[in-house]
Design a protein around this motif. Structure first.
Motif, PDB file in Angstrom:
ATOM      1  N   ASP A 127       0.781  -1.242   0.000  1.00 44.85           N
ATOM      2  CA  ASP A 127       0.000   0.000   0.000  1.00 44.85           C
ATOM      3  C   ASP A 127       0.811   1.289   0.000  1.00 44.85           C
ATOM      4  O   ASP A 127       0.251   2.359   0.149  1.00 44.85           O
ATOM      5  CB  ASP A 127      -0.975   0.013   1.174  1.00 44.85           C
ATOM      6  CG  ASP A 127      -0.274   0.036   2.526  1.00 44.85           C
ATOM      7  OD1 ASP A 127       0.963  -0.049   2.574  1.00 44.85           O
ATOM      8  OD2 ASP A 127      -0.973   0.146   3.544  1.00 44.85           O
ATOM      9  N   LEU A 128       2.129   1.201  -0.193  1.00 46.85           N
ATOM     10  CA  LEU A 128       2.963   2.405  -0.169  1.00 46.85           C
ATOM     11  C   LEU A 128       3.717   2.559  -1.488  1.00 46.85           C
ATOM     12  O   LEU A 128       4.386   1.641  -1.950  1.00 46.85           O
ATOM     13  CB  LEU A 128       3.968   2.345   0.984  1.00 46.85           C
ATOM     14  CG  LEU A 128       4.876   3.561   1.144  1.00 46.85           C
ATOM     15  CD1 LEU A 128       4.076   4.774   1.602  1.00 46.85           C
ATOM     16  CD2 LEU A 128       5.982   3.268   2.144  1.00 46.85           C
ATOM     17  N   LEU A 129       3.586   3.742  -2.068  1.00 47.82           N
ATOM     18  CA  LEU A 129       4.292   4.103  -3.293  1.00 47.82           C
ATOM     19  C   LEU A 129       5.229   5.262  -2.995  1.00 47.82           C
ATOM     20  O   LEU A 129       4.969   6.047  -2.082  1.00 47.82           O
ATOM     21  CB  LEU A 129       3.285   4.532  -4.369  1.00 47.82           C
ATOM     22  CG  LEU A 129       2.195   3.531  -4.716  1.00 47.82           C
ATOM     23  CD1 LEU A 129       1.132   4.187  -5.585  1.00 47.82           C
ATOM     24  CD2 LEU A 129       2.770   2.315  -5.398  1.00 47.82           C
ATOM     25  N   VAL A 130       6.298   5.381  -3.751  1.00 48.78           N
ATOM     26  CA  VAL A 130       7.271   6.466  -3.583  1.00 48.78           C
ATOM     27  C   VAL A 130       7.148   7.429  -4.765  1.00 48.78           C
ATOM     28  O   VAL A 130       7.158   7.005  -5.922  1.00 48.78           O
ATOM     29  CB  VAL A 130       8.716   5.925  -3.502  1.00 48.78           C
ATOM     30  CG1 VAL A 130       9.716   7.067  -3.393  1.00 48.78           C
ATOM     31  CG2 VAL A 130       8.872   4.959  -2.334  1.00 48.78           C
ATOM     32  N   LEU A 131       7.036   8.715  -4.463  1.00 46.55           N
ATOM     33  CA  LEU A 131       6.992   9.760  -5.489  1.00 46.55           C
ATOM     34  C   LEU A 131       8.322  10.506  -5.491  1.00 46.55           C
ATOM     35  O   LEU A 131       8.726  11.072  -4.483  1.00 46.55           O
ATOM     36  CB  LEU A 131       5.855  10.750  -5.202  1.00 46.55           C
ATOM     37  CG  LEU A 131       5.819  11.990  -6.099  1.00 46.55           C
ATOM     38  CD1 LEU A 131       5.494  11.598  -7.531  1.00 46.55           C
ATOM     39  CD2 LEU A 131       4.812  12.993  -5.578  1.00 46.55           C
TER      40      LEU A 131
END
Length: 184
Positions: A127-131
Motif C-alpha cells: 500500500d505504499l508508493l514512492v513519489l
C-alpha cells in the motif's frame, strides 16, 4: 506558466494507497504551488494518503536562511501531507544494510534518505508508493514504475518527470541479498 500533465494510469495507481513524497516534490511545490494544488486534491479524492518522513523534511529545510524560512518550509510540507511515517531504529540497522547490498553499486550515490524511503516501500509494498523525480535512486531491479506525471515549465521550456514507484517482489523474493547471508 508551468503545468502538471498526468497520464490515465495515475488515478488507478494511487487510489487507496499511501504516497510517500521525496524531497524533490517539496522543492518544486515551493516554486509551482498553483500547479500542484489541484493534483494533491485529486489524489486525496482517490483516498490516497499523502505522507513523508522526518528525513525528507530535514533534507528540505537544509539551507534555510533563518528560523522564519525554516518554519515556512516546514509549514509547506505540512500543507501537502496528511502525516509523517515513523521510522524505527530497525530501519537504520539491518534493513538499510540489506538495502545497500540490494542496490549494489548504485548505493554509492544513493542518499541515506532515499535508502530509508526504499526500505519503507519494501516494508509496506502492498500500500505504499514512492513519489520522486530522482529515478536513479530507485533502481528498476527493485522498484517498478506504477505511474508518472510531468511538470511542464513553459517559461523555461523544460519538462520534469515525476515517477511513482512500487517496491517489487522479484521471483517471489522480496530482496535480492540479505545481510545475514554476508559472512562477517
Amino acid at each position: 506558466m508551468p503545468s502538471v500533465i498526468t497520464p490515465s494510469t495515475l488515478d488507478q495507481a494511487v487510489k487507496n494507497k499511501h504516497l510517500l513524497f521525496d524531497t524533490s516534490f517539496f522543492i518544486d511545490y515551493e516554486n509551482h504551488k498553483e500547479d500542484f494544488i489541484s493534483l494533491l486534491a485529486r489524489m486525496k479524492k482517490l483516498d490516497c494518503t499523502l505522507v513523508t518522513v522526518d528525513q525528507v523534511a530535514i533534507e528540505y529545510i537544509k539551507g534555510s536562511k533563518s528560523k522564519v524560512d525554516m518554519r515556512k518550509r516546514l509549514a509547506l510540507i505540512n500543507s501537502c501531507i496528511d502525516s509523517y511515517l515513523p521510522v524505527n531504529t530497525k530501519v537504520y540497522s539491518e534493513q538499510i544494510q540489506e538495502q545497500i547490498l540490494n542496490y549494489g553499486r548504485r548505493s554509492a550515490s544513493a542518499a541515506i534518505t532515499d535508502l530509508v524511503l526504499g526500505v519503507l516501500a519494501k516494508n509496506h509494498q502492498n500500500d505504499l508508493l514512492v513519489l520522486t523525480k530522482n529515478s536513479r535512486d530507485f533502481p528498476s531491479h527493485l522498484f517498478r514504475l506504477e505511474s508518472h506525471f510531468l511538470l511542464q515549465n513553459k517559461k523555461s521550456n523544460t519538462v520534469q518527470i515525476y515517477c511513482i514507484y512500487k517496491y517489487q517482489v522479484e521471483n517471489g523474493r522480496s530482496e535480492v541479498v540479505s545481510a545475514a547471508q554476508i559472512p562477517c
